[in-house]
Design a protein around this motif. Structure first.
Motif, PDB file in Angstrom:
ATOM      1  N   LYS A   1       0.883  -1.274   0.063  1.00  0.00           N
ATOM      2  CA  LYS A   1       0.090   0.095  -0.193  1.00  0.00           C
ATOM      3  C   LYS A   1       0.814   1.172   0.138  1.00  0.00           C
ATOM      4  CE  LYS A   1      -3.639  -2.676   0.282  1.00  0.00           C
ATOM      5  NZ  LYS A   1      -4.060  -2.994  -0.982  1.00  0.00           N
ATOM      6  N   THR A   2       0.360   2.268  -0.760  1.00  0.00           N
ATOM      7  CA  THR A   2       1.134   3.350  -1.091  1.00  0.00           C
ATOM      8  C   THR A   2       0.853   4.485   0.323  1.00  0.00           C
ATOM      9  OG1 THR A   2       1.206   3.393  -3.441  1.00  0.00           O
ATOM     10  CG2 THR A   2       1.783   5.553  -2.249  1.00  0.00           C
TER      11      THR A   2
ATOM     12  N   VAL B   1       6.849   4.623   5.443  1.00  0.00           N
ATOM     13  CA  VAL B   1       7.026   3.291   4.946  1.00  0.00           C
ATOM     14  C   VAL B   1       7.325   2.240   5.876  1.00  0.00           C
ATOM     15  CG1 VAL B   1       8.691   2.086   3.412  1.00  0.00           C
ATOM     16  CG2 VAL B   1       8.086   4.193   2.971  1.00  0.00           C
TER      17      VAL B   1
END
Length: 199
Positions: free
Chosen positions: A26-27, A36
Motif C-alpha cells: 500500500k502506498t 514506509v
C-alpha cells in the motif's frame, strides 16, 4: 503433450502471482519516509514470497528442461501445483498485516504445506515420465535435486513440521525465518548442470 505450452502457461501464472503480490503493498498517505515503516512486515513477507517463487521457478525450469515428454499425470500434477501457488499472495498479504500473529502464520504454514505436497508430487511425476521415456539419467538428475531429496525424506519433513508448529505456538514470526532458511539452504541448492542445460 506439448511441453512448451505447459511451460508457457506455468510461466504466465507465476508472473501474475508475482504481480499480485507487489500490488498488496500500500502506498503511504504521508510524504514522510517514516510512513514506509508501517509496511516493513509486508515487505519482509513479500521478499520471502518472491524468493520462494523465484527458486521454485528455477527448479521447475530445470526439471522440465530435463524432461522430453509430458504425460497426463505430469500435466495434472503441474495443475495441482499451480492451484496451490496462488495462495501464496493471500498468505503473504495476511502475514504482512501481522508478522507475529499466530493465526496468520498458521495459514501461511498450511499454504506452504499444501504447496510442498503439490511440488513433490509434480517432481515424482516428472521422474516417472522420464523413466517411462527411457531417460534414466534425466530421472536421476531430478531425484538428485536437494529439494527432491529433502521432500522425499520423512525425517526431514517431520522435523520441519514439528519445528514450524513449535514456532507458531511460541514465536509465530519464527515460522517465516524457517521458511526463508529452507528456501536458501534446500531450494536454492541447484544441481551443478542447472546453468549449462542449453550450452
Amino acid at each position: 503433450m506439448n511441453k512448451g505450452r505447459v511451460e508457457a502457461f506455468t510461466d504466465a501464472v507465476l508472473a501474475i502471482i508475482l504481480t499480485i503480490m507487489i500490488l498488496e503493498f500500500k502506498t503511504p498517505e504521508s510524504f514522510a519516509i517514516s510512513a514506509v515503516l508501517d509496511q516493513v512486515p509486508y515487505l519482509i513477507s513479500y521478499a520471502i514470497g518472491y524468493l520462494f517463487i523465484g527458486v521454485a521457478w528455477y527448479n521447475h525450469h530445470y526439471m522440465f528442461s530435463k524432461t522430453r515428454w509430458i504425460s497426463r499425470n505430469v500435466y495434472w500434477a503441474n495443475n495441482f501445483w499451480m492451484f496451490a501457488t496462488p495462495f501464496l499472495p493471500v498468505a503473504t498479504a495476511w502475514v504482512g498485516k501481522g508478522l507475529n500473529q499466530q493465526g496468520f502464520e498458521t495459514f501461511y504454514f498450511l499454504v506452504y504445506l499444501l504447496w510442498s505436497v503439490a511440488y513433490f508430487i509434480l517432481s515424482v511425476m516428472l521422474v516417472k515420465a522420464n523413466e517411462k521415456d527411457y531417460r534414466p539419467e534425466a530421472a536421476k538428475s531430478i531425484r538428485s535435486m536437494a529439494i527432491y531429496r529433502f521432500m522425499g525424506s520423512w525425517k526431514w519433513v517431520s522435523g520441519q513440521i514439528v519445528a514450524s508448529i513449535v514456532a507458531i505456538i511460541y514465536l509465530p514470526a519464527l515460522q517465516m525465518v524457517l521458511v526463508f532458511l529452507l528456501i536458501i539452504f534446500v531450494g536454492a541448492r541447484f544441481n551443478k548442470d542447472s546453468d549449462q542445460l542449453f550450452n
